[in-house]
Design a protein around this motif. Structure first.
Motif, mmCIF file in Angstrom:
data_model
loop_
_atom_site.group_PDB
_atom_site.id
_atom_site.type_symbol
_atom_site.label_atom_id
_atom_site.label_comp_id
_atom_site.label_asym_id
_atom_site.label_seq_id
_atom_site.Cartn_x
_atom_site.Cartn_y
_atom_site.Cartn_z
ATOM 1 N N SER A 43 1.177 -1.113 -0.114
ATOM 2 C CA SER A 43 -0.327 -0.364 -0.075
ATOM 3 C C SER A 43 1.228 1.451 0.101
ATOM 4 C CB SER A 43 -1.020 -0.212 0.934
ATOM 5 O OG SER A 43 -0.134 0.121 2.321
ATOM 6 N N THR A 44 2.393 1.278 0.828
ATOM 7 C CA THR A 44 2.655 2.113 0.491
ATOM 8 C C THR A 44 4.167 2.275 -0.176
ATOM 9 O OG1 THR A 44 4.905 0.854 2.126
ATOM 10 C CG2 THR A 44 2.740 2.472 3.442
ATOM 11 N N GLY A 45 3.720 1.002 -1.418
ATOM 12 C CA GLY A 45 5.098 2.086 -2.589
ATOM 13 C C GLY A 45 6.093 0.828 -2.614
ATOM 14 N N ALA A 46 6.176 0.260 -1.011
ATOM 15 C CA ALA A 46 7.970 -0.786 -1.213
ATOM 16 C C ALA A 46 8.144 -1.118 -1.371
ATOM 17 C CB ALA A 46 7.811 -0.334 0.724
ATOM 18 N N VAL A 47 7.378 -2.490 -2.161
ATOM 19 C CA VAL A 47 7.280 -3.142 -3.467
ATOM 20 C C VAL A 47 6.059 -3.316 -3.560
ATOM 21 C CG1 VAL A 47 8.590 -4.480 -1.621
ATOM 22 C CG2 VAL A 47 6.115 -4.819 -1.349
ATOM 23 N N ARG A 48 6.030 -4.336 -4.991
ATOM 24 C CA ARG A 48 5.230 -4.294 -6.051
ATOM 25 C C ARG A 48 5.055 -5.245 -6.339
ATOM 26 N NH1 ARG A 48 7.756 0.624 -8.426
ATOM 27 N NH2 ARG A 48 8.844 -0.621 -10.117
ATOM 28 N N ARG A 49 3.909 -5.907 -6.422
ATOM 29 C CA ARG A 49 3.164 -6.809 -6.877
ATOM 30 C C ARG A 49 4.534 -7.906 -7.922
ATOM 31 N NH1 ARG A 49 -1.904 -9.399 -6.160
ATOM 32 N NH2 ARG A 49 -1.500 -10.722 -8.174
ATOM 33 N N GLY A 50 4.782 -9.152 -7.859
ATOM 34 C CA GLY A 50 6.172 -9.637 -8.270
ATOM 35 C C GLY A 50 7.656 -9.001 -7.895
ATOM 36 N N ASP A 51 7.236 -8.522 -6.911
ATOM 37 C CA ASP A 51 8.845 -8.301 -6.569
ATOM 38 C C ASP A 51 9.755 -9.400 -5.832
ATOM 39 O OD1 ASP A 51 9.709 -5.988 -7.436
ATOM 40 O OD2 ASP A 51 9.084 -5.154 -5.637
ATOM 41 N N THR A 52 10.988 -9.603 -4.862
ATOM 42 C CA THR A 52 11.171 -11.148 -4.109
ATOM 43 C C THR A 52 11.106 -10.389 -2.813
ATOM 44 O OG1 THR A 52 11.916 -12.278 -6.624
ATOM 45 C CG2 THR A 52 12.235 -12.917 -3.828
ATOM 46 N N LEU A 53 10.468 -10.689 -1.874
ATOM 47 C CA LEU A 53 10.467 -10.756 0.070
ATOM 48 C C LEU A 53 11.498 -11.619 0.150
ATOM 49 C CD1 LEU A 53 6.786 -9.931 0.621
ATOM 50 C CD2 LEU A 53 8.232 -8.644 -0.250
ATOM 51 N N LEU A 54 12.715 -11.581 0.932
ATOM 52 C CA LEU A 54 13.545 -12.090 1.375
ATOM 53 C C LEU A 54 13.707 -11.761 3.258
ATOM 54 C CD1 LEU A 54 16.236 -13.357 1.407
ATOM 55 C CD2 LEU A 54 17.311 -10.801 1.622
ATOM 56 N N ASP A 55 13.760 -13.023 4.105
ATOM 57 C CA ASP A 55 13.922 -13.155 5.295
ATOM 58 C C ASP A 55 14.566 -14.208 5.659
ATOM 59 O OD1 ASP A 55 14.068 -11.653 7.961
ATOM 60 O OD2 ASP A 55 12.480 -11.382 7.080
ATOM 61 N N SER A 56 15.145 -14.529 6.910
ATOM 62 C CA SER A 56 15.540 -15.361 7.732
ATOM 63 C C SER A 56 14.418 -16.819 9.163
ATOM 64 C CB SER A 56 16.860 -14.893 8.327
ATOM 65 O OG SER A 56 17.006 -16.220 9.174
ATOM 66 N N SER A 57 14.732 -17.712 8.913
ATOM 67 C CA SER A 57 13.161 -18.225 9.191
ATOM 68 C C SER A 57 14.070 -19.190 10.538
ATOM 69 C CB SER A 57 12.441 -18.421 8.880
ATOM 70 O OG SER A 57 11.542 -18.972 8.612
ATOM 71 N N SER A 58 13.050 -19.636 11.562
ATOM 72 C CA SER A 58 13.390 -21.203 11.637
ATOM 73 C C SER A 58 12.393 -22.423 11.458
ATOM 74 C CB SER A 58 13.782 -21.023 12.930
ATOM 75 O OG SER A 58 13.080 -20.581 14.297
ATOM 76 N N GLY A 59 11.320 -21.692 10.300
ATOM 77 C CA GLY A 59 10.471 -22.328 10.181
ATOM 78 C C GLY A 59 8.549 -21.690 9.915
ATOM 79 N N ILE A 60 8.541 -20.193 11.152
ATOM 80 C CA ILE A 60 6.836 -20.718 11.416
ATOM 81 C C ILE A 60 6.415 -19.273 10.425
ATOM 82 C CG2 ILE A 60 5.054 -19.421 12.792
ATOM 83 C CD1 ILE A 60 5.773 -21.245 15.184
ATOM 84 N N TYR A 61 7.962 -18.470 10.807
ATOM 85 C CA TYR A 61 7.803 -17.620 10.032
ATOM 86 C C TYR A 61 8.078 -17.676 8.148
ATOM 87 C CZ TYR A 61 8.634 -12.476 8.164
ATOM 88 O OH TYR A 61 8.367 -11.352 7.511
ATOM 89 N N ALA A 62 8.764 -18.653 8.293
ATOM 90 C CA ALA A 62 9.089 -18.477 6.697
ATOM 91 C C ALA A 62 7.924 -19.080 5.832
ATOM 92 C CB ALA A 62 9.738 -20.116 6.576
ATOM 93 N N TYR A 63 6.587 -20.426 6.173
ATOM 94 C CA TYR A 63 5.857 -20.651 5.965
ATOM 95 C C TYR A 63 4.334 -19.718 6.223
ATOM 96 C CZ TYR A 63 0.752 -22.729 6.181
ATOM 97 O OH TYR A 63 -0.329 -23.169 5.829
#
Length: 347
Positions: A43-63
């Motif tokens: 909604s703020t334009g920080a990302v757009r549809r089709g972009d790739t979001l990246l992060d680290s996770s031990s499992g739950i946040y990944a899902y």
């Protein structure tokens, strides 16, 4: 009717366990956080549809992030802990998320440091990636606003004590912050594993396991230490006993961190019987079937367990310790350096 399964998965239930003891039960708690964060970024334009979001996770946040990306039309790249299990790996693959899993390690600090280093390497290679920074960005607090409204509507003007795993700080800390807007007397009790720097128990080793997801060997910028009134450190054996008792007594099948929080919640209710205690059950117990619930015969009667009362971070000891944190600042090892909170490159 929901438009996407993430809405149903993220919606919590309130279950009365006992007089003045309430379980705020999630199927997967971080789905709320991830979905609200992604919606805000779009909604703020920080990302757009089709972009790739990246992060680290031990499992739950990944899902959770994979579901949010599926719902909103984004790509998902996860640098996963060695603890990510087969069920999560398979779901991520089918949902179209890319998982890079760290090699096996019994050292949580090594595992987390490897993940952080890999995140930074990926950002250097492709600055178009958007790093979600679940451990540092307050955008992850937004999803708990609706939960606070639900709790307040259901429980009215009762004096509340909220108990749950500290984790990245975007669950208990955010929820307490929203509840306190209308009920400033709400108390917050954080649950930690031994070996976590977040509240200064990194010098205490649990011979069994560090409970993944509620503590950390690296500083988390999302943890607002001043919001916490009490901290409980819970070892594996005590948490196992709590998880088994919660299932046996109340038929609530929840994860190991919930077992730890349930122990702490019962103790806090005993100390202050005039307050209603709400314990957060962040996820179901499915990934702990073999490591916890299959060992149910090892569970101790929870009435036989009591925490060591300590001052600050002096002397927490297995199997369970408690301190009046009283809004104290972060201990030295939990203070976040500026480079850890640098935002990713955005348009």
């Amino acid at each position: 009717m929901d438009d996407h399964v993430s809405q149903a998965v993220g919606r919590p239930d309130l279950v009365r366990l006992d007089e003045r003891l309430i379980c705020l039960r999630f199927e997967t708690m971080k789905v709320l956080s991830a979905d609200a964060a992604v919606a805000h970024l779009l909604s703020t334009g920080a990302v757009r549809r089709g972009d790739t979001l990246l992060d680290s996770s031990s499992g739950i946040y990944a899902y959770a992030l994979a579901l949010a990306c599926h719902r909103h039309g984004l790509r998902c790249h996860i640098v996963g802990s060695t603890t990510v299990d087969a069920a999560v790996r398979t779901q991520l693959a089918v949902l179209g998320a890319h998982l890079e899993q760290m090699p096996p390690s019994a050292d949580l600090k090594l595992d987390q440091n490897r993940r952080v280093a890999r995140i930074r390497a990926l950002l250097a290679q492709d600055p178009r990636l958007h790093w979600m920074r679940q451990y540092h960005d307050e955008v992850h607090h937004l999803g708990y606003r609706s939960v606070a409204r639900t709790v307040a509507a259901e429980l009215g003007n009762q004096a509340l004590t909220l108990v749950g795993g500290v984790g990245s700080g975007a669950s208990t800390g955010a929820l307490a912050g929203y509840l306190r807007r209308d009920a400033p007397g709400t108390r917050l009790v954080g649950v930690q594993p031994f070996g976590s720097v977040t509240f200064g128990s990194e010098h205490v080793s649990d011979p069994e396991i560090i409970i993944a997801g509620i503590g950390s060997s690296i500083p988390f910028g999302n943890v607002v230490h001043s919001r916490y009134d009490v901290v409980h450190w819970t070892g594996f054996a005590a948490a196992l006993s709590g998880s088994v008792d919660l299932l046996r007594r109340h038929a609530v099948f929840a994860g190991l961190s919930t077992g730890a929080a349930y122990l702490a919640a019962r103790w806090e209710r005993r100390r202050d019987p005039g307050r209603t205690v709400v314990v957060i059950a962040a996820d179901t117990g499915h990934r702990y079937v073999d490591t916890v619930f299959a060992r149910h015969d090892e569970a101790l009667p929870i009435e036989s367990l009591a925490p060591h009362e300590v001052t600050g971070t002096d002397g927490p000891a297995l199997p369970w310790s408690r301190t009046e944190w009283a809004g104290a600042p972060a201990p030295p090892a939990a203070r976040v350096s500026p480079e850890d909170t640098v935002a990713p490159v955005t348009r």
